[in-house]
Design a protein around this motif. Structure first.
Motif, PDB file in Angstrom:
ATOM      1  N   TRP A 155      -7.078   0.204  -1.942  1.00 33.05           N
ATOM      2  CA  TRP A 155      -6.002   1.078  -1.489  1.00 33.05           C
ATOM      3  C   TRP A 155      -6.357   1.756  -0.173  1.00 33.05           C
ATOM      4  N   TRP A 156      -7.645   2.002   0.060  1.00 33.68           N
ATOM      5  CA  TRP A 156      -8.060   2.479   1.375  1.00 33.68           C
ATOM      6  C   TRP A 156      -7.841   1.380   2.410  1.00 33.68           C
ATOM      7  N   PHE A 157      -8.111   0.143   2.000  1.00 33.50           N
ATOM      8  CA  PHE A 157      -7.858  -1.009   2.871  1.00 33.50           C
ATOM      9  C   PHE A 157      -6.369  -1.075   3.206  1.00 33.50           C
ATOM     10  N   ALA A 158      -5.526  -0.910   2.193  1.00 34.54           N
ATOM     11  CA  ALA A 158      -4.079  -0.938   2.406  1.00 34.54           C
ATOM     12  C   ALA A 158      -3.656   0.163   3.376  1.00 34.54           C
ATOM     13  N   GLY A 159      -4.237   1.357   3.196  1.00 29.49           N
ATOM     14  CA  GLY A 159      -3.918   2.470   4.087  1.00 29.49           C
ATOM     15  C   GLY A 159      -4.280   2.163   5.533  1.00 29.49           C
ATOM     16  N   GLY A 160      -5.452   1.541   5.721  1.00 33.23           N
ATOM     17  CA  GLY A 160      -5.873   1.172   7.071  1.00 33.23           C
ATOM     18  C   GLY A 160      -4.954   0.139   7.689  1.00 33.23           C
ATOM     19  N   ALA A 161      -4.529  -0.849   6.898  1.00 33.62           N
ATOM     20  CA  ALA A 161      -3.638  -1.899   7.395  1.00 33.62           C
ATOM     21  C   ALA A 161      -2.263  -1.332   7.732  1.00 33.62           C
ATOM     22  N   VAL A 162      -1.767  -0.441   6.892  1.00 34.31           N
ATOM     23  CA  VAL A 162      -0.472   0.196   7.149  1.00 34.31           C
ATOM     24  C   VAL A 162      -0.545   1.041   8.425  1.00 34.31           C
ATOM     25  N   LEU A 163      -1.658   1.754   8.593  1.00 31.09           N
ATOM     26  CA  LEU A 163      -1.852   2.567   9.799  1.00 31.09           C
ATOM     27  C   LEU A 163      -1.876   1.684  11.046  1.00 31.09           C
TER      28      LEU A 163
END
Length: 211
Positions: A155-163
């Motif tokens: 989910w941190w990975f997802a947050g980085g990708a969304v950012l």
């Protein structure tokens, strides 16, 4: 515990940011459309929001496990490929017509082809959701990489990708206005529309060939 948490947040989030940018920062249908709207300074916020939110939804779906389902949905991807190819080729032909049409410059071009916010949003949605490459990049590829980060790290990975998506489309859309002076010449618009047409038609034909 806090140190481990921060380390995972930075490593997984940073990986997501880097992976997202590596896939998004390329000449594609979304980028070409956002760039054109940014240069025209027309409905930029709405177009950027549509592209960024769409990517966020797709990335989240991939991290949640939809990527594995999409990989098995050959029929769905096949139909999506045909629809996407038809749309891209149609949009590419419109860009060809704009490139061949005489123009008096930036102001005349904007006045002659001003679109409503609904039309701009609809086009952005179509260029995103009818493009099979978007699903492969965001849902399948980013979903696969992100799930390798573990239950919490993904989910941190997802947050980085969304950012990454949000940053890129914002920079592309609002930074494009810096080219307004250069785009005041009719020849510049012809070059831009020629490049847009090349990208759209090439991707559309490739989709047909691979489909």
């Amino acid at each position: 515990m806090p140190s481990s948490f921060s380390s995972q947040m930075l490593s997984s989030g940073g990986l997501g940011l880097a992976a997202g940018l590596s896939l998004i920062v390329a000449i594609g249908v979304q980028n070409a459309f956002v760039l054109r709207q940014g240069i025209r300074q027309e409905h930029v916020g709405a177009v950027v929001a549509v592209c960024a939110v769409s990517d966020a939804v797709l990335i989240t779906a991939g991290i949640a496990g939809l990527g594995a389902v999409v990989e098995q949905a050959d029929g769905v991807l096949r139909w999506l490929t045909w629809f996407g190819a038809a749309f891209l080729i149609g949009y590419g032909l419109l860009a060809v017509r704009r490139a061949l049409r005489p123009s008096a410059g930036l102001e005349a071009e904007r006045a002659a082809t001003t679109t409503s916010v609904a039309a701009a949003v609809s086009t952005a949605l179509a260029l995103t959701w009818l493009n099979p490459h978007v699903y492969l990049d965001t849902v399948v590829l980013l979903g696969s990489i992100g799930n390798g980060e573990g239950p919490s790290g993904r989910w941190w990975f997802a947050g980085g990708a969304v950012l990454a998506s949000l940053l890129w489309f914002t920079i592309l859309g609002y930074g494009a206005r810096l080219l307004a002076g250069f785009m005041s010449r009719p020849s510049s618009w012809r070059i831009l529309d020629g490049l847009v047409a090349l990208v759209m038609l090439t991707l559309g034909v490739l989709l047909l060939v691979r489909g």
